[in-house]
Design a protein around this motif. Structure first.
Motif, PDB file in Angstrom:
ATOM      1  N   THR A 314     -78.927  49.391 -52.216  1.00  0.00           N
ATOM      2  CA  THR A 314     -77.778  50.245 -52.527  1.00  0.00           C
ATOM      3  C   THR A 314     -77.606  51.322 -51.469  1.00  0.00           C
ATOM      4  N   TYR A 315     -78.711  51.946 -51.071  1.00  0.00           N
ATOM      5  CA  TYR A 315     -78.631  52.979 -50.033  1.00  0.00           C
ATOM      6  C   TYR A 315     -78.124  52.382 -48.721  1.00  0.00           C
ATOM      7  N   PHE A 318     -74.311  51.969 -48.618  1.00  0.00           N
ATOM      8  CA  PHE A 318     -73.576  53.197 -48.331  1.00  0.00           C
ATOM      9  C   PHE A 318     -73.796  53.659 -46.897  1.00  0.00           C
ATOM     10  N   ARG A 321     -71.642  52.093 -44.264  1.00  0.00           N
ATOM     11  CA  ARG A 321     -70.241  52.514 -44.273  1.00  0.00           C
ATOM     12  C   ARG A 321     -70.039  53.994 -43.990  1.00  0.00           C
ATOM     13  N   MET A 322     -71.062  54.804 -44.231  1.00  0.00           N
ATOM     14  CA  MET A 322     -70.885  56.247 -44.118  1.00  0.00           C
ATOM     15  C   MET A 322     -71.653  56.876 -42.961  1.00  0.00           C
ATOM     16  N   PHE A 342     -75.191  60.801 -51.895  1.00  0.00           N
ATOM     17  CA  PHE A 342     -75.077  59.481 -52.530  1.00  0.00           C
ATOM     18  C   PHE A 342     -76.365  59.043 -53.226  1.00  0.00           C
TER      19      PHE A 342
END
Length: 439
Positions: A314-315, A318, A321-322, A342
């Motif tokens: 999950t990390y 993100f 994309r970030m 996040f």
């Protein structure tokens, strides 16, 4: 051993890939694999699974799952650089073999496995912390939900470590805690079993025929969960070359621990308590109390490392994309702040679900059925065939083909049956208990 392709020098990896891999040994692989699979949340419900299946079907299901997932782990390890390129995540490995649909299918199953596993882990950690608290303050005011929140806050701190490799010493401690938990729990289980009037222990399956069937379906999902490791390519990416051989050795070492702990606890727990054994084995133990406290502490320590590894898909999603663009990378403080935000959102979400619906056994089963079964049993068998890694010997080739098809077919059925059983019991538990119930 599975056939290997000649090593083809890959193109230089980008900095974010270099940071996450290439330094670990087979011992580190063993720590990571043992931490992700052999958790108290994984093997504590195994006696309950055996009680739902009975001795013959329960033992055969446990042995079959052990051998199948061990073999599947070798299949995934053998696909390292299968086409000469380095695939650092499960999603990218799937994309290289199956294309677009493979990437997003694995991404979905990984997220289900990650989220469901961490909900179950947080419930288990909260239960263990509460048991320790009650030992010292029997009439204390704190509830299960308080300890679930405390554990979530601790995991938020660990979540600021950037990579799986940075967790290697945490996971080394967790591996030793696994052995401590297994030894303590098995010892106390045998002690309690001998103290119990053996004539009062029943091994018959409980309930109506339909209930027995649903419990059996649920138990298959529990066993699948107990062998779940949806992070093998991510772990292999942390190893130095020869990564494939290091992974083989690491997996074998980890499974030596797993077999010794899983089988003994499953058999001893079912023998001691029979059909009355609880979904979380520590809840069935009674005396001596100080050893039960020790087992609960071992459980919390071990669970903390496993939780972290399952956060990482999950990390990574993100971060891709970030935090991947050059403008962001020029401001390290901003990177840390974005990561804190996040990871906090993720931790609040998981903590809220775990606190609101602390139905440990049900989450274990549905997570095993929907998340881990496709990733740990079905995908490796099919991916190995699709990648064209078959040996040249005709008889061996046919044997591997039939074995892989049999594993993929049977465990696809297990996924469906486990999901049916888990959903049914979650619905029943929601009817019985209120949200945020202090179990």
């Amino acid at each position: 051993m599975l056939s290997d392709l000649p090593n083809t020098p890959p193109p230089p990896p980008p900095p974010e890939e270099e940071e996450g891999g290439g330094r670990g040994t087979w011992k580190h692989a063993a720590f990571h694999v043992a931490t992700t699979i052999a958790t108290p949340a994984a093997y504590a419900p195994l006696p309950f699974a055996l009680a739902s299946l009975g001795w013959p079907l329960g033992v055969s299901s446990l042995v079959t799952a052990t051998l199948a997932t061990w073999y599947s782990s070798f299949l995934i390890a053998s696909l390292w650089r299968w086409n000469g390129k380095k695939h650092i995540t499960y999603r990218k490995l799937a994309d290289s073999i199956f294309g677009f649909w493979g990437y997003w299918s694995v991404a979905f199953f990984q997220q289900v496995a990650s989220l469901g596993n961490n909900i179950a882990i947080q419930i288990a950690a909260g239960s263990s912390l509460k048991a320790v608290y009650k030992y010292f303050r029997e009439d204390g005011p704190l509830t299960l939900q308080h300890f679930i929140i405390f554990f979530g806050a601790f995991e938020l701190v660990l979540s600021q470590l950037p990579t799986i490799h940075s967790l290697r010493w945490v996971n080394a401690l967790c591996t030793f805690s696994t052995i401590g938990f297994a030894a303590t729990t098995i010892g106390v289980t045998i002690y309690d079993g001998k103290k119990t009037d053996r004539n009062s222990v029943s091994y018959s399956l409980q309930g109506s025929p339909s209930l027995k069937t649903l419990r059996a379906f649920n138990a298959l999902g529990v066993i699948a969960f107990s062998f779940g490791d949806a992070m093998l390519p991510e772990i292999q990416n942390t190893l130095r070359e020869p990564a494939r051989k290091n992974m083989y050795k690491g997996v074998s070492a980890a499974y030596s621990v797993i077999v010794l702990s899983y089988w003994q606890l499953a058999f001893c727990g079912y023998w001691a308590f029979g059909s009355e054994v609880q979904p979380y084995i520590l809840s069935s133990l009674t005396v001596p109390e100080w050893t039960i406290v020790m087992a609960n502490l071992f459980a919390v320590i071990q669970i903390s490392g496993c939780y972290q590894i399952y956060c990482r898909p999950t990390y990574a999603y993100f971060e891709e994309r970030m935090l991947s663009n050059k403008a962001t990378s020029q401001f390290p403080l901003r990177n840390y702040l974005v990561r804190l935000i996040f990871t906090s959102i993720y931790m609040v979400l998981v903590t809220l679900i775990a606190a609101a619906m602390p139905f440990f056994g049900d989450f274990v089963s549905i997570c095993g059925a929907i998340g881990f079964t496709p990733l740990d049993f079905v995908f490796p068998s099919v991916a190995y065939l699709k990648a064209g890694r078959m040996p040249k010997n005709t008889k061996l080739r046919l044997s591997i083909l039939l074995l892989n098809l049999a594993i993929a077919t049977w465990f696809s059925v297990v996924a469906v049956l486990g999901c049916i059983g888990a959903v049914k019991f979650i619905i029943e538990d929601i009817k019985t208990y209120k949200f945020f119930h202090d179990m």
